[in-house]
Motif scaffolding. Structure first.
Motif, mmCIF file in Angstrom:
data_model
loop_
_atom_site.group_PDB
_atom_site.id
_atom_site.type_symbol
_atom_site.label_atom_id
_atom_site.label_comp_id
_atom_site.label_asym_id
_atom_site.label_seq_id
_atom_site.Cartn_x
_atom_site.Cartn_y
_atom_site.Cartn_z
ATOM 1 N N PRO A 139 48.659 28.351 27.170
ATOM 2 C CA PRO A 139 47.190 28.192 27.147
ATOM 3 C C PRO A 139 46.505 29.484 27.558
ATOM 4 C CG PRO A 139 48.252 26.358 28.290
ATOM 5 C CD PRO A 139 49.315 27.385 28.072
ATOM 6 N N MET A 140 45.311 29.697 27.003
ATOM 7 C CA MET A 140 44.547 30.893 27.318
ATOM 8 C C MET A 140 44.111 30.861 28.780
ATOM 9 S SD MET A 140 41.165 32.384 25.374
ATOM 10 C CE MET A 140 42.034 32.214 23.806
ATOM 11 N N ALA A 141 44.064 32.024 29.411
ATOM 12 C CA ALA A 141 43.681 32.113 30.822
ATOM 13 C C ALA A 141 42.268 31.591 31.026
ATOM 14 C CB ALA A 141 43.785 33.559 31.303
ATOM 15 N N GLN A 142 42.071 30.842 32.092
ATOM 16 C CA GLN A 142 40.758 30.276 32.390
ATOM 17 C C GLN A 142 39.768 31.390 32.723
ATOM 18 O OE1 GLN A 142 41.000 27.293 35.408
ATOM 19 N NE2 GLN A 142 42.265 25.919 34.199
ATOM 20 N N GLY A 143 38.550 31.249 32.194
ATOM 21 C CA GLY A 143 37.507 32.238 32.452
ATOM 22 C C GLY A 143 37.524 33.423 31.523
ATOM 23 N N THR A 229 34.961 51.879 55.059
ATOM 24 C CA THR A 229 35.395 50.962 54.004
ATOM 25 C C THR A 229 35.411 51.692 52.673
ATOM 26 O OG1 THR A 229 34.406 49.095 55.190
ATOM 27 C CG2 THR A 229 34.981 48.753 52.876
ATOM 28 N N MET A 230 36.537 51.597 51.983
ATOM 29 C CA MET A 230 36.685 52.214 50.665
ATOM 30 C C MET A 230 36.357 51.196 49.580
ATOM 31 S SD MET A 230 40.225 54.443 50.989
ATOM 32 C CE MET A 230 40.190 54.763 49.215
ATOM 33 N N TYR A 231 35.569 51.619 48.609
ATOM 34 C CA TYR A 231 35.305 50.846 47.394
ATOM 35 C C TYR A 231 35.861 51.655 46.229
ATOM 36 C CZ TYR A 231 32.254 47.839 50.138
ATOM 37 O OH TYR A 231 31.760 46.959 51.064
ATOM 38 N N ILE A 232 36.990 51.201 45.709
ATOM 39 C CA ILE A 232 37.728 51.952 44.717
ATOM 40 C C ILE A 232 37.728 51.199 43.393
ATOM 41 C CG2 ILE A 232 39.914 50.926 45.478
ATOM 42 C CD1 ILE A 232 41.285 53.546 44.740
ATOM 43 N N VAL A 233 37.653 51.939 42.305
ATOM 44 C CA VAL A 233 37.638 51.336 40.972
ATOM 45 C C VAL A 233 38.958 50.595 40.744
ATOM 46 C CG1 VAL A 233 37.521 51.807 38.505
ATOM 47 C CG2 VAL A 233 36.111 53.109 40.084
ATOM 48 N N THR A 234 38.858 49.371 40.256
ATOM 49 C CA THR A 234 40.059 48.580 40.016
ATOM 50 C C THR A 234 40.839 49.102 38.819
ATOM 51 O OG1 THR A 234 38.800 47.021 38.678
ATOM 52 C CG2 THR A 234 39.052 46.507 41.012
ATOM 53 N N ASP A 235 42.092 48.723 38.758
ATOM 54 C CA ASP A 235 42.948 49.113 37.649
ATOM 55 C C ASP A 235 42.517 48.374 36.386
ATOM 56 O OD1 ASP A 235 44.920 49.931 35.962
ATOM 57 O OD2 ASP A 235 46.592 49.044 37.074
ATOM 58 N N PRO A 236 42.122 49.090 35.303
ATOM 59 C CA PRO A 236 41.667 48.396 34.090
ATOM 60 C C PRO A 236 42.751 47.565 33.427
ATOM 61 C CG PRO A 236 41.927 50.755 33.688
ATOM 62 C CD PRO A 236 42.089 50.559 35.156
ATOM 63 N N ASN A 237 44.004 47.876 33.695
ATOM 64 C CA ASN A 237 45.110 47.132 33.074
ATOM 65 C C ASN A 237 45.665 46.036 33.982
ATOM 66 O OD1 ASN A 237 45.065 48.747 30.726
ATOM 67 N ND2 ASN A 237 46.265 50.332 31.769
ATOM 68 N N GLU A 238 44.956 45.765 35.094
ATOM 69 C CA GLU A 238 45.469 44.784 36.053
ATOM 70 C C GLU A 238 45.526 43.388 35.443
ATOM 71 O OE1 GLU A 238 44.465 43.227 40.600
ATOM 72 O OE2 GLU A 238 43.148 44.638 39.573
ATOM 73 N N GLN A 239 44.511 43.039 34.636
ATOM 74 C CA GLN A 239 44.442 41.712 34.032
ATOM 75 C C GLN A 239 44.923 41.706 32.585
ATOM 76 O OE1 GLN A 239 43.637 39.052 35.824
ATOM 77 N NE2 GLN A 239 43.248 40.316 37.639
ATOM 78 N N LYS A 240 45.614 42.750 32.178
ATOM 79 C CA LYS A 240 46.041 42.846 30.781
ATOM 80 C C LYS A 240 46.972 41.707 30.385
ATOM 81 C CE LYS A 240 48.320 45.983 27.530
ATOM 82 N NZ LYS A 240 48.962 47.314 27.354
ATOM 83 N N ALA A 241 47.876 41.334 31.289
ATOM 84 C CA ALA A 241 48.833 40.276 30.963
ATOM 85 C C ALA A 241 48.135 38.938 30.726
ATOM 86 C CB ALA A 241 49.862 40.141 32.082
ATOM 87 N N PHE A 242 46.987 38.719 31.389
ATOM 88 C CA PHE A 242 46.268 37.452 31.219
ATOM 89 C C PHE A 242 45.410 37.458 29.952
ATOM 90 C CE2 PHE A 242 47.062 37.969 35.755
ATOM 91 C CZ PHE A 242 47.609 36.746 36.085
#
Length: 363
Positions: A139-143, A229-242
């Motif tokens: 099934p496709m990932a929710q959201g 506190t560090m605010y760092i850009v997230t990895d663009p490929n982090e959600q690639k598998a979903f």
């Protein structure tokens, strides 16, 4: 052709003599016949056929311009005729860029054991689309909506009590409001050509520092520092598998600039589950599938164990049915104070929830 205006003799203005008793007054006004140009001309309407050639893969809103094909005027350049492409919705295919999407329903058997779909393409070709042997459709990932518009906002990962002093600052701000800082990254700094990879919020100084770097450089330079506190850009490929979907390669639309390169044809698959299964069928399926993930250590006949069977309930209806009894400060809790259901009990529950949320470590 263009002629000298006869009303004003080419001057563009008309002089009128007005007699007011013994006085004579001359009044000058713009010539209404030529509009002050001093020249007059006649226009005619001509019918001309324009052939609009739409290139393969033209995007929605694409413009085709015919230079100097609009109305002509003696003292001005002729205007342009512009055709704007408006894409019409298709009953089967949906388009996003050069990619095409189609929606199909498959059964649970097809999801587990493979499927074959017949698709008639836009150019009339018949496609037989099937899965590879042993391939399973999940099934496709929710959201996740593959047809949603791209969100231009940057997603940030929060790392508390850390800084990266080894990377030079490119800008700083005298505020610690995170939303304001994020907006500054997207607007002011981006317009100046500064791509911020991380910004630091220093609670002790009340300032924020912006650094231009990649995510990998920021993580390599990360060092512990209390109150920062560090605010760092997230990895663009982090959600690639979903985001992975079943697709047919190179069966999408041709690209506009290179019609020999095509997008992909994605399948938006909805798996239809059976309403019920017989116990015998469930036992047979259980022997064919991997072992269950949840294996309880307790048994039904153990002392103190309550056995409950799940049922189907609408969460929206459930919320609305209890809305009156959940209103803050209402009389519904006046009779339940002794049982812990009154405002004191709810306050304790809210405090416990806040404590649990505050104890979570930022990801």
């Amino acid at each position: 052709g263009v002629q000298e205006c006869r009303e004003c003799d080419g001057r563009g203005v008309r002089v009128e003599v007005v007699r007011m008793g013994p006085m004579i007054q001359q009044m000058q006004s713009q010539c209404g016949a030529c509009g002050g140009a001093g020249k007059s001309f006649k226009t005619k309407q001509e019918r001309e056929v324009l052939e609009v050639h739409m290139q393969k893969g033209s995007p929605d809103g694409h413009k085709v311009t015919f230079r100097e094909m609009a109305d002509e005027h003696p003292d001005a350049d002729a205007g342009d005729v512009i055709f704007v492409l408006k894409q019409q919705e298709h009953a089967v295919f949906k388009r996003k860029g050069a990619d095409l999407f189609i929606e199909r329903k498959i059964s649970l058997v097809e999801a587990l054991c493979g499927f074959e779909l017949e698709v008639t393409h836009l150019d009339g070709r018949k496609l037989l689309i099937k899965t590879q042997p042993g391939e399973i459709v999940k099934p496709m990932a929710q959201g996740f909506d593959p047809l949603a518009k791209e969100d231009a906002k940057t997603v940030w990962e929060v790392i508390e009590d850390h800084d990266c002093p080894g990377i030079d600052n490119v800008a700083q701000a005298d505020t610690t409001d995170v939303d304001t800082l994020k907006k500054a990254v997207e607007t002011q700094l981006k317009r100046k050509g500064i791509d911020v990879g991380v910004f630091i919020v220093a609670a002790d100084t009340g300032r924020a520092y912006f650094k231009q770097c990649s995510r990998e450089e920021a993580l390599a330079a990360k060092k512990p520092k209390k109150g920062h506190t560090m605010y760092i850009v997230t990895d663009p490929n982090e959600q690639k598998a979903f985001r992975l979907m079943k697709a047919v390669k190179d069966e999408g639309m041709p690209t506009y600039k290179n019609p020999f390169v095509h997008g992909n044809l994605f399948l938006v698959l909805t798996i239809e589950f059976p309403d019920t299964l017989t116990p015998e069928a469930q036992s047979s399926i259980r022997t064919l599938l991997p072992p269950p993930l949840n294996i309880p250590k307790i048994k039904e006949d153990d002392e103190g164990v309550e056995v409950h069977t799940v049922t189907e309930i609408d969460p929206v209806q459930s919320y609305n049915s209890n809305k009156v009894n959940m209103s803050a400060g209402g009389e519904a809790y006046d009779d339940d104070d002794d049982e812990g259901g009154g405002p004191g009990g709810m306050a304790a529950l809210a405090a416990a929830a806040c404590s649990a949320n505050s104890s979570e470590t930022p990801r």
